[in-house]
Write a protein that holds these residues in place. Structure first.
Motif, PDB file in Angstrom:
ATOM      1  N   VAL A 291      12.625  12.554  -3.978  1.00 19.06           N
ATOM      2  CA  VAL A 291      12.106  12.032  -2.710  1.00 19.06           C
ATOM      3  C   VAL A 291      11.028  10.982  -2.978  1.00 19.06           C
ATOM      4  N   GLU A 292      10.172  11.256  -3.970  1.00 21.11           N
ATOM      5  CA  GLU A 292       9.120  10.300  -4.321  1.00 21.11           C
ATOM      6  C   GLU A 292       9.719   9.001  -4.862  1.00 21.11           C
ATOM      7  N   LEU A 293      10.763   9.116  -5.672  1.00 20.27           N
ATOM      8  CA  LEU A 293      11.448   7.923  -6.183  1.00 20.27           C
ATOM      9  C   LEU A 293      12.089   7.128  -5.051  1.00 20.27           C
ATOM     10  N   ALA A 294      12.700   7.844  -4.100  1.00 17.04           N
ATOM     11  CA  ALA A 294      13.321   7.173  -2.955  1.00 17.04           C
ATOM     12  C   ALA A 294      12.273   6.437  -2.120  1.00 17.04           C
ATOM     13  N   ALA A 295      11.096   7.045  -1.962  1.00 16.50           N
ATOM     14  CA  ALA A 295      10.007   6.395  -1.220  1.00 16.50           C
ATOM     15  C   ALA A 295       9.569   5.121  -1.928  1.00 16.50           C
ATOM     16  N   CYS A 296       9.492   5.178  -3.268  1.00 16.25           N
ATOM     17  CA  CYS A 296       9.139   3.983  -4.031  1.00 16.25           C
ATOM     18  C   CYS A 296      10.156   2.871  -3.784  1.00 16.25           C
ATOM     19  N   VAL A 297      11.436   3.219  -3.807  1.00 13.35           N
ATOM     20  CA  VAL A 297      12.499   2.233  -3.594  1.00 13.35           C
ATOM     21  C   VAL A 297      12.391   1.615  -2.204  1.00 13.35           C
ATOM     22  N   ILE A 298      12.110   2.435  -1.199  1.00 17.17           N
ATOM     23  CA  ILE A 298      11.983   1.940   0.174  1.00 17.17           C
ATOM     24  C   ILE A 298      10.861   0.908   0.283  1.00 17.17           C
ATOM     25  N   PHE A 299       9.695   1.247  -0.252  1.00 19.60           N
ATOM     26  CA  PHE A 299       8.545   0.339  -0.137  1.00 19.60           C
ATOM     27  C   PHE A 299       8.708  -0.892  -1.029  1.00 19.60           C
ATOM     28  N   TYR A 300       9.268  -0.712  -2.232  1.00 16.00           N
ATOM     29  CA  TYR A 300       9.478  -1.866  -3.111  1.00 16.00           C
ATOM     30  C   TYR A 300      10.478  -2.838  -2.506  1.00 16.00           C
ATOM     31  N   SER A 301      11.546  -2.330  -1.893  1.00 19.91           N
ATOM     32  CA  SER A 301      12.554  -3.201  -1.281  1.00 19.91           C
ATOM     33  C   SER A 301      11.985  -3.909  -0.051  1.00 19.91           C
ATOM     34  N   ALA A 302      11.138  -3.209   0.716  1.00 21.25           N
ATOM     35  CA  ALA A 302      10.478  -3.845   1.865  1.00 21.25           C
ATOM     36  C   ALA A 302       9.564  -4.978   1.397  1.00 21.25           C
ATOM     37  N   TYR A 303       8.816  -4.722   0.342  1.00 24.30           N
ATOM     38  CA  TYR A 303       7.932  -5.720  -0.271  1.00 24.30           C
ATOM     39  C   TYR A 303       8.737  -6.943  -0.675  1.00 24.30           C
ATOM     40  N   ASN A 304       9.877  -6.728  -1.324  1.00 27.42           N
ATOM     41  CA  ASN A 304      10.735  -7.811  -1.773  1.00 27.42           C
ATOM     42  C   ASN A 304      11.273  -8.630  -0.607  1.00 27.42           C
ATOM     43  N   THR A 305      11.692  -7.952   0.465  1.00 32.94           N
ATOM     44  CA  THR A 305      12.250  -8.640   1.634  1.00 32.94           C
ATOM     45  C   THR A 305      11.214  -9.527   2.313  1.00 32.94           C
ATOM     46  N   VAL A 306      10.003  -9.015   2.500  1.00 34.34           N
ATOM     47  CA  VAL A 306       8.948  -9.804   3.147  1.00 34.34           C
ATOM     48  C   VAL A 306       8.597 -11.023   2.299  1.00 34.34           C
TER      49      VAL A 306
ATOM     50  N   TYR B 284       0.832  -1.213   0.000  1.00 33.90           N
ATOM     51  CA  TYR B 284       0.000   0.000   0.000  1.00 33.90           C
ATOM     52  C   TYR B 284       0.869   1.267   0.000  1.00 33.90           C
ATOM     53  N   GLY B 285       1.967   1.240   0.753  1.00 38.24           N
ATOM     54  CA  GLY B 285       2.874   2.390   0.769  1.00 38.24           C
ATOM     55  C   GLY B 285       3.512   2.610  -0.589  1.00 38.24           C
ATOM     56  N   GLY B 286       3.892   1.527  -1.254  1.00 39.69           N
ATOM     57  CA  GLY B 286       4.461   1.631  -2.588  1.00 39.69           C
ATOM     58  C   GLY B 286       3.467   2.167  -3.593  1.00 39.69           C
ATOM     59  N   ALA B 287       2.197   1.767  -3.461  1.00 39.10           N
ATOM     60  CA  ALA B 287       1.165   2.253  -4.377  1.00 39.10           C
ATOM     61  C   ALA B 287       0.984   3.764  -4.243  1.00 39.10           C
ATOM     62  N   LEU B 288       0.945   4.251  -3.003  1.00 40.33           N
ATOM     63  CA  LEU B 288       0.797   5.692  -2.777  1.00 40.33           C
ATOM     64  C   LEU B 288       1.993   6.463  -3.335  1.00 40.33           C
ATOM     65  N   SER B 289       3.202   5.949  -3.106  1.00 34.21           N
ATOM     66  CA  SER B 289       4.409   6.620  -3.604  1.00 34.21           C
ATOM     67  C   SER B 289       4.436   6.666  -5.129  1.00 34.21           C
ATOM     68  N   THR B 290       3.948   5.608  -5.764  1.00 33.00           N
ATOM     69  CA  THR B 290       3.921   5.561  -7.229  1.00 33.00           C
ATOM     70  C   THR B 290       2.962   6.593  -7.804  1.00 33.00           C
ATOM     71  N   VAL B 291       1.788   6.699  -7.202  1.00 35.85           N
ATOM     72  CA  VAL B 291       0.810   7.682  -7.668  1.00 35.85           C
ATOM     73  C   VAL B 291       1.356   9.098  -7.537  1.00 35.85           C
ATOM     74  N   LEU B 292       2.104   9.353  -6.449  1.00 35.08           N
ATOM     75  CA  LEU B 292       2.646  10.692  -6.216  1.00 35.08           C
ATOM     76  C   LEU B 292       3.671  11.095  -7.274  1.00 35.08           C
ATOM     77  N   LEU B 293       4.242  10.106  -7.995  1.00 38.79           N
ATOM     78  CA  LEU B 293       5.197  10.445  -9.053  1.00 38.79           C
ATOM     79  C   LEU B 293       4.560  11.294 -10.150  1.00 38.79           C
ATOM     80  N   LEU B 294       3.238  11.217 -10.292  1.00 40.24           N
ATOM     81  CA  LEU B 294       2.543  12.012 -11.303  1.00 40.24           C
ATOM     82  C   LEU B 294       2.499  13.489 -10.929  1.00 40.24           C
ATOM     83  N   TYR B 295       2.722  13.773  -9.647  1.00 44.81           N
ATOM     84  CA  TYR B 295       2.695  15.165  -9.190  1.00 44.81           C
ATOM     85  C   TYR B 295       4.129  15.658  -9.061  1.00 44.81           C
ATOM     86  N   CYS B 296       4.597  16.291 -10.122  1.00 39.94           N
ATOM     87  CA  CYS B 296       6.000  16.686 -10.219  1.00 39.94           C
ATOM     88  C   CYS B 296       6.131  18.171  -9.913  1.00 39.94           C
TER      89      CYS B 296
END
Length: 439
Positions: A325-340, A305-317
């Protein structure tokens, strides 16, 4: 690696945008095949020998890649490299999770991902220094062989997974490895004899058979989505940050692809990649903490869910810094998703089929990575909004899938046999003690 050298290859060999996008895609496509084949072989001949064989081939193909005289030969070499990496990645996760006690599985995956992230940072830092050299991409590829050689040397000091030895009816060797583990960890060994029930190694059909059917389908969707997102974003970061301006209108401008353009990454863009890879570490840590404290499913839900929100925010440049910062947030949530996912999946399957199952899921995930890297590389040159729209669509699918994930594996003893709760046991005339369950 493909992210770092792809523009240099386009310039040196005058590649089209399609040929450029094919380079990372072919690696992940054969990564999928390697994962499937090696996972199956890991259940047939053992985890250890699969890792050793793949590592030798990997060194040869990596050196050949650095010396490639043409685009086609380079593709063949990278396909072979992808095949071997895919086999080693999934098999190594099976190996290390099978020897870990229950309470250390999550933290073990944290350190595994930590090293994985360090490798990515090492690649970016190396590129910062050598990519400016004449034929710098060849040095970049050649220098990455050094960690593989070091890995191969250390692997000769390892033993086969004791869980694999148990289900393969190799009692004496299993006892030797278990005794060695107790001695090296200065622990008091359990008393009694090792009871072994030989199991037929699992096949592809077992992954989809009851009672794993629905769970395997859900995990396949998760791996496809996560790898699409995780590896796709690595291709997006330097492309998006290389734009010298940022406005919402630029996302909806369709541009004509200039096949003759040739631009390599600057030092600043390599630094952006280093910082972006550092953003993986908060994701690794958060995923480990949530998986142990909240459970595997809640941790996965927060990550998705955190990754989804961060991805949508990329449209607001708003400006380049906000976008980063938005890209970094995506990386954080995507990497957490991968680890779990990697904490959850080995616990979901039994030992007799774990190698095959991990190979299947990792392979399907890399098909997602191939699609993600190809579409990102190509669409970023055509229309950024189309590219981000693909990411949002994938996030919708993963969000729906994680919502209906039923089985929780936190605290679960790893199953060895086909029957639920069936594990190798040590008996000493009294109550049976589950060898791996008492950890």
């Amino acid at each position: 690696l493909a992210t770092l050298i792809i523009n240099n290859l386009k310039c040196e060999w005058n590649l089209t945008s399609f040929e450029k996008a094919t380079i990372p895609a072919i690696v992940y496509l054969f990564y999928a095949f390697g994962s499937l084949m090696s996972g199956y072989m890991a259940d047939k001949i053992g985890r250890y020998w699969v890792l050793i064989i793949n590592s030798y081939i990997l060194i040869i193909s990596a050196i050949a890649s650095a010396l490639s005289p043409s685009y086609i030969i380079f593709l063949v070499c990278r396909a072979t490299t992808g095949f071997c990496i895919g086999g080693n990645y999934g098999c190594s996760i099976v190996y290390i999770q099978e020897i870990m006690p229950i309470r250390y599985r999550s933290i073990n995956m944290f350190f595994f991902e930590l090293v994985f992230g360090f490798g990515a940072i090492f690649e970016c830092a190396l590129a910062y220094f050598v990519m400016g050299w004449h034929h710098g991409w060849r040095y970049q590829v050649m220098f990455t062989v050094a960690p593989i050689i070091a890995m191969l040397i250390f692997m000769h000091f390892l033993d086969e997974s004791p869980r694999y030895l148990v289900i393969s009816n190799k009692k004496e060797e299993a006892q030797r490895v278990i005794a060695k583990m107790y001695k090296e960890n200065r622990a008091e060994p359990l008393k009694g004899d090792l009871y072994i029930r030989e199991e037929r190694s699992g096949g592809m059909a077992d992954v989809w058979a009851s009672p794993h059917t629905w769970g395997s389908i859900q995990l396949s969707i998760h791996f496809l989505c996560n790898m699409f997102l995780f590896f796709g974003i690595t291709m997006m970061v330097p492309e998006l940050m290389s734009r010298n301006y940022c406005s919402l209108s630029m996302f909806f401008e369709t541009t004509r692809v200039d096949e003759t353009s040739c631009t390599v990454y600057s030092d600043a863009e390599y630094l952006f990649l280093i910082v972006t890879n550092l953003a993986c570490y908060p994701g690794f840590f958060a995923a480990t903490w949530m998986a142990d404290c909240l459970g595997r499913k809640p941790a996965m839900m927060v990550s998705v869910y955190g990754g989804a929100l961060s991805t949508v925010l990329l449209l607001y440049c708003f400006n380049s810094y906000v976008t980063y910062v938005e890209l970094a947030a995506c990386v954080i949530f995507y990497s957490a998703y991968n680890t779990v996912l990697w904490i959850y999946t080995p616990e979901f399957y039994a030992t007799y089929m774990r190698g095959t199952a991990i190979g299947v899921q990792n392979g399907l995930g890399k098909l997602g990575a191939a699609a993600g890297t190809f579409l990102t590389t190509y669409l970023m040159e055509v229309n950024i909004a189309y590219c981000i729209g693909c990411f949002i669509g994938v996030q919708v699918v993963s969000s729906l899938t994680v919502t209906f994930l039923k089985k929780e594996t936190q605290g679960q003893v790893m199953q060895d046999g086909r029957e639920v709760g069936e594990n190798s046991r040590i008996t000493s005339g009294g109550p049976e003690v589950t060898k791996y369950g008492s950890e």
